[in-house]
Design a protein around this motif. Structure first.
Motif, PDB file in Angstrom:
ATOM      1  N   ARG A 124       6.212  -8.258  -7.715  1.00  0.00           N
ATOM      2  CA  ARG A 124       7.145  -7.575  -8.621  1.00  0.00           C
ATOM      3  C   ARG A 124       6.396  -6.803  -9.712  1.00  0.00           C
ATOM      4  NH1 ARG A 124      12.256  -9.047  -7.474  1.00  0.00           N
ATOM      5  NH2 ARG A 124      12.587 -10.985  -6.330  1.00  0.00           N
ATOM      6  N   ARG A 125       5.300  -7.358 -10.195  1.00  0.00           N
ATOM      7  CA  ARG A 125       4.497  -6.645 -11.197  1.00  0.00           C
ATOM      8  C   ARG A 125       3.929  -5.353 -10.624  1.00  0.00           C
ATOM      9  NH1 ARG A 125      -0.224  -9.850 -13.510  1.00  0.00           N
ATOM     10  NH2 ARG A 125      -0.466  -7.894 -14.683  1.00  0.00           N
ATOM     11  N   LEU A 126       3.385  -5.444  -9.412  1.00  0.00           N
ATOM     12  CA  LEU A 126       2.830  -4.251  -8.783  1.00  0.00           C
ATOM     13  C   LEU A 126       3.928  -3.214  -8.523  1.00  0.00           C
ATOM     14  CD1 LEU A 126       0.306  -5.808  -6.239  1.00  0.00           C
ATOM     15  CD2 LEU A 126      -0.261  -4.368  -8.203  1.00  0.00           C
ATOM     16  N   ALA A 127       5.076  -3.680  -8.024  1.00  0.00           N
ATOM     17  CA  ALA A 127       6.176  -2.757  -7.741  1.00  0.00           C
ATOM     18  C   ALA A 127       6.623  -2.035  -9.012  1.00  0.00           C
ATOM     19  CB  ALA A 127       7.349  -3.513  -7.118  1.00  0.00           C
ATOM     20  N   ALA A 128       6.687  -2.765 -10.110  1.00  0.00           N
ATOM     21  CA  ALA A 128       7.068  -2.140 -11.385  1.00  0.00           C
ATOM     22  C   ALA A 128       6.007  -1.132 -11.823  1.00  0.00           C
ATOM     23  CB  ALA A 128       7.259  -3.209 -12.453  1.00  0.00           C
ATOM     24  N   HIS A 129       4.743  -1.498 -11.636  1.00  0.00           N
ATOM     25  CA  HIS A 129       3.640  -0.599 -11.998  1.00  0.00           C
ATOM     26  C   HIS A 129       3.671   0.672 -11.141  1.00  0.00           C
ATOM     27  CE1 HIS A 129      -0.101   0.462 -13.871  1.00  0.00           C
ATOM     28  NE2 HIS A 129      -0.800   0.386 -12.737  1.00  0.00           N
ATOM     29  N   TYR A 130       4.149   0.531  -9.902  1.00  0.00           N
ATOM     30  CA  TYR A 130       4.245   1.680  -9.006  1.00  0.00           C
ATOM     31  C   TYR A 130       5.559   2.449  -9.191  1.00  0.00           C
ATOM     32  CZ  TYR A 130       0.498  -0.788  -6.459  1.00  0.00           C
ATOM     33  OH  TYR A 130      -0.674  -1.436  -6.104  1.00  0.00           O
ATOM     34  N   TYR A 151      -5.044  -2.728 -13.339  1.00  0.00           N
ATOM     35  CA  TYR A 151      -3.798  -3.248 -13.899  1.00  0.00           C
ATOM     36  C   TYR A 151      -3.724  -4.768 -13.734  1.00  0.00           C
ATOM     37  CZ  TYR A 151       1.210  -4.214 -14.329  1.00  0.00           C
ATOM     38  OH  TYR A 151       2.441  -4.730 -14.683  1.00  0.00           O
ATOM     39  N   LEU A 152      -4.273  -5.261 -12.624  1.00  0.00           N
ATOM     40  CA  LEU A 152      -4.283  -6.709 -12.369  1.00  0.00           C
ATOM     41  C   LEU A 152      -5.485  -7.393 -13.008  1.00  0.00           C
ATOM     42  CD1 LEU A 152      -3.225  -6.864  -8.595  1.00  0.00           C
ATOM     43  CD2 LEU A 152      -1.771  -7.180 -10.613  1.00  0.00           C
ATOM     44  N   GLY A 153      -6.363  -6.610 -13.600  1.00  0.00           N
ATOM     45  CA  GLY A 153      -7.549  -7.183 -14.233  1.00  0.00           C
ATOM     46  C   GLY A 153      -8.632  -7.536 -13.245  1.00  0.00           C
ATOM     47  N   GLY A 154      -8.646  -6.857 -12.104  1.00  0.00           N
ATOM     48  CA  GLY A 154      -9.646  -7.148 -11.091  1.00  0.00           C
ATOM     49  C   GLY A 154     -10.366  -5.898 -10.638  1.00  0.00           C
ATOM     50  N   GLU A 155     -11.120  -6.020  -9.542  1.00  0.00           N
ATOM     51  CA  GLU A 155     -11.850  -4.895  -8.992  1.00  0.00           C
ATOM     52  C   GLU A 155     -11.075  -4.298  -7.826  1.00  0.00           C
ATOM     53  OE1 GLU A 155     -15.691  -6.322  -7.968  1.00  0.00           O
ATOM     54  OE2 GLU A 155     -16.299  -6.693 -10.042  1.00  0.00           O
ATOM     55  N   ARG A 156     -11.506  -3.111  -7.411  1.00  0.00           N
ATOM     56  CA  ARG A 156     -10.804  -2.398  -6.344  1.00  0.00           C
ATOM     57  C   ARG A 156     -10.712  -3.236  -5.072  1.00  0.00           C
ATOM     58  NH1 ARG A 156     -11.452   3.919  -4.762  1.00  0.00           N
ATOM     59  NH2 ARG A 156      -9.994   3.923  -3.024  1.00  0.00           N
ATOM     60  N   ALA A 157     -11.737  -4.041  -4.803  1.00  0.00           N
ATOM     61  CA  ALA A 157     -11.738  -4.863  -3.588  1.00  0.00           C
ATOM     62  C   ALA A 157     -10.543  -5.812  -3.553  1.00  0.00           C
ATOM     63  CB  ALA A 157     -13.033  -5.655  -3.493  1.00  0.00           C
ATOM     64  N   GLN A 158     -10.071  -6.222  -4.726  1.00  0.00           N
ATOM     65  CA  GLN A 158      -8.924  -7.131  -4.784  1.00  0.00           C
ATOM     66  C   GLN A 158      -7.689  -6.467  -4.179  1.00  0.00           C
ATOM     67  OE1 GLN A 158      -7.525  -8.078  -8.728  1.00  0.00           O
ATOM     68  NE2 GLN A 158      -6.423  -9.899  -8.042  1.00  0.00           N
ATOM     69  N   ILE A 159      -7.423  -5.232  -4.562  1.00  0.00           N
ATOM     70  CA  ILE A 159      -6.284  -4.506  -4.012  1.00  0.00           C
ATOM     71  C   ILE A 159      -6.473  -4.263  -2.519  1.00  0.00           C
ATOM     72  CG2 ILE A 159      -5.102  -2.263  -4.005  1.00  0.00           C
ATOM     73  CD1 ILE A 159      -4.176  -4.056  -6.225  1.00  0.00           C
ATOM     74  N   SER A 160      -7.697  -3.949  -2.126  1.00  0.00           N
ATOM     75  CA  SER A 160      -7.988  -3.730  -0.711  1.00  0.00           C
ATOM     76  C   SER A 160      -7.686  -4.976   0.108  1.00  0.00           C
ATOM     77  CB  SER A 160      -9.455  -3.330  -0.538  1.00  0.00           C
ATOM     78  OG  SER A 160      -9.776  -3.182   0.831  1.00  0.00           O
ATOM     79  N   ARG A 218       0.829  -1.200   0.000  1.00  0.00           N
ATOM     80  CA  ARG A 218       0.000   0.000   0.000  1.00  0.00           C
ATOM     81  C   ARG A 218       0.870   1.260   0.000  1.00  0.00           C
ATOM     82  NH1 ARG A 218      -2.244  -0.526   4.580  1.00  0.00           N
ATOM     83  NH2 ARG A 218      -1.007   1.030   5.673  1.00  0.00           N
ATOM     84  N   LYS A 219       1.944   1.251   0.784  1.00  0.00           N
ATOM     85  CA  LYS A 219       2.851   2.405   0.817  1.00  0.00           C
ATOM     86  C   LYS A 219       3.435   2.674  -0.566  1.00  0.00           C
ATOM     87  CE  LYS A 219       4.401   1.682   5.600  1.00  0.00           C
ATOM     88  NZ  LYS A 219       5.577   1.321   6.437  1.00  0.00           N
ATOM     89  N   LEU A 220       3.810   1.603  -1.277  1.00  0.00           N
ATOM     90  CA  LEU A 220       4.360   1.779  -2.624  1.00  0.00           C
ATOM     91  C   LEU A 220       3.312   2.386  -3.559  1.00  0.00           C
ATOM     92  CD1 LEU A 220       6.416  -1.522  -3.185  1.00  0.00           C
ATOM     93  CD2 LEU A 220       7.270   0.734  -2.541  1.00  0.00           C
ATOM     94  N   ARG A 221       2.074   1.915  -3.440  1.00  0.00           N
ATOM     95  CA  ARG A 221       1.008   2.447  -4.299  1.00  0.00           C
ATOM     96  C   ARG A 221       0.750   3.919  -3.997  1.00  0.00           C
ATOM     97  NH1 ARG A 221      -4.043   3.405  -3.291  1.00  0.00           N
ATOM     98  NH2 ARG A 221      -4.207   2.045  -1.435  1.00  0.00           N
ATOM     99  N   GLU A 222       0.654   4.245  -2.716  1.00  0.00           N
ATOM    100  CA  GLU A 222       0.371   5.622  -2.339  1.00  0.00           C
ATOM    101  C   GLU A 222       1.517   6.558  -2.728  1.00  0.00           C
ATOM    102  OE1 GLU A 222      -0.443   5.206   1.801  1.00  0.00           O
ATOM    103  OE2 GLU A 222      -2.570   4.705   1.488  1.00  0.00           O
ATOM    104  N   LYS A 223       2.740   6.054  -2.611  1.00  0.00           N
ATOM    105  CA  LYS A 223       3.900   6.860  -3.012  1.00  0.00           C
ATOM    106  C   LYS A 223       3.856   7.159  -4.500  1.00  0.00           C
ATOM    107  CE  LYS A 223       8.938   7.013  -2.571  1.00  0.00           C
ATOM    108  NZ  LYS A 223      10.157   6.278  -2.107  1.00  0.00           N
ATOM    109  N   ALA A 224       3.276   6.225  -5.265  1.00  0.00           N
ATOM    110  CA  ALA A 224       3.145   6.418  -6.719  1.00  0.00           C
ATOM    111  C   ALA A 224       1.968   7.327  -7.058  1.00  0.00           C
ATOM    112  CB  ALA A 224       2.991   5.068  -7.409  1.00  0.00           C
ATOM    113  N   GLY A 225       1.176   7.710  -6.040  1.00  0.00           N
ATOM    114  CA  GLY A 225       0.017   8.565  -6.284  1.00  0.00           C
ATOM    115  C   GLY A 225      -1.105   7.856  -7.020  1.00  0.00           C
ATOM    116  N   MET A 226      -1.212   6.559  -6.816  1.00  0.00           N
ATOM    117  CA  MET A 226      -2.187   5.757  -7.556  1.00  0.00           C
ATOM    118  C   MET A 226      -3.284   5.280  -6.610  1.00  0.00           C
ATOM    119  SD  MET A 226      -1.300   2.426  -9.922  1.00  0.00           S
ATOM    120  CE  MET A 226       0.053   3.347 -10.657  1.00  0.00           C
ATOM    121  N   ASN A 227      -4.529   5.320  -7.059  1.00  0.00           N
ATOM    122  CA  ASN A 227      -5.605   4.824  -6.206  1.00  0.00           C
ATOM    123  C   ASN A 227      -5.809   3.325  -6.400  1.00  0.00           C
ATOM    124  OD1 ASN A 227      -7.325   4.396  -8.497  1.00  0.00           O
ATOM    125  ND2 ASN A 227      -7.969   6.536  -8.433  1.00  0.00           N
ATOM    126  N   GLY A 228      -6.612   2.739  -5.508  1.00  0.00           N
ATOM    127  CA  GLY A 228      -6.810   1.300  -5.540  1.00  0.00           C
ATOM    128  C   GLY A 228      -7.473   0.809  -6.804  1.00  0.00           C
TER     129      GLY A 228
END
Length: 282
Positions: free
Chosen positions: A59-65, A35-44, A19-29
């Motif tokens: 690693r995919r998420l980290a690269a995306h962030y 990006y993962l092909g799912g709904e927001r609840a999946q990231i939550s 979550r910290k990596l996502r927020e640092k990237a300024g990206m919402n859930g």
């Protein structure tokens, strides 16, 4: 697969770091989930530890962030790869989650540093001493649960029995060696065992004598070092459960506390002699 009902502290930590990596990237859930092909609840669920996540997905998420800290990403991927259930899982229905989380934290730690002001560290307690200590804190606890807690506590020593034992450094105040939670025979046995374990290859025991001045507020704590300092964890013990701290400011504070205690504690050989003298007085 349904979400986990009770994610462990370590699973929650992995999710929180993602979550910290996502927020640092300024990206919402929602964007991350798309990006993962799912709904927001999946990231939550991933970020709360309720969903497992593979090392490849980390690693995919980290690269995306656009995460640039390779060591952090590698460490998080390593946490995601942990698939096997530890021995502590056997106690899931008999002990509260805090007990299991402590065992899991210790098992995966790169090293452990402990400050104990009032009793011998749990990892170094004899069965008789542990039983007396538990009963003194909760006299109305059923005998079966006392035995379960004692068994769980002594099994935590598995970290010393591995091919590569976990480095363990304990700073124990003299008060802990003189507090009488048990009868004299049990205490002498405990002190003798403490002298024995202080000679184990991965264990260091250093005593803080009464005549050393302590600066500031010092209390018992466990510092668990991780693969990288950013993933270190501090565990604060209570009579009934455990609390975990991992914010950078908190880690800096407790590293400083350990340094201050290290500067006043006796050396290893002096500490063994000090334990021996106290044992003779019991």
């Amino acid at each position: 697969m349904p979400p986990r009902s009770y994610p462990t502290a370590r699973q929650q930590r992995l999710g929180a770091e993602l979550r910290k990596l996502r927020e640092k990237a300024g990206m919402n859930g929602a964007t991350a989930a798309a990006y993962l092909g799912g709904e927001r609840a999946q990231i939550s669920h991933i970020e709360s530890g309720r969903y497992g996540v593979s090392d490849e997905r980390v690693r995919r998420l980290a690269a995306h962030y656009s995460a640039t800290d390779k060591h952090l990403v590698d460490a998080l991927a390593g946490m995601a790869e942990e698939r096997t259930k530890g021995w502590w899982s056997e106690y899931r229905r008999t002990l509260s989650p805090g007990f299991l989380d402590v065992a899991e934290l210790e098992f995966h730690a790169a090293y452990l540093r402990v400050i104990e002001m009032l009793y011998v560290p749990g990892q170094l307690q004899t069965e008789a001493y542990a039983r007396s200590l538990i009963r003194s804190g909760m006299s109305d606890l059923p005998a079966a649960e006392v035995s379960t807690r004692v068994e769980h506590r002594t099994r935590r020593r598995i970290i010393f029995d591995r091919p590569r034992p976990t480095p363990f450094e304990a700073f124990i105040h003299e008060a802990a060696l003189r507090m009488r939670y048990c009868d004299a025979e049990t205490m002498r046995e405990q002190l003798a065992f403490l002298q024995e374990v202080s000679r184990w290859p991965s264990v260091t025991v250093r005593i803080i004598p009464f005549d050393r001045q302590i600066t500031g507020s010092v209390h018992s704590m466990l510092y668990a070092g991780a693969a990288i300092p950013a993933l270190d964890t501090v565990q604060i013990d209570t009579a009934f459960d455990s609390g975990f701290l991992d914010a950078e400011a908190q880690l800096v504070k407790y590293r400083g506390l350990l340094e201050s205690i290290e500067s006043i504690a006796l050396g290893t050989e002096e500490s063994r002699e000090h334990i021996h003298r106290i044992a003779q007085e019991v």
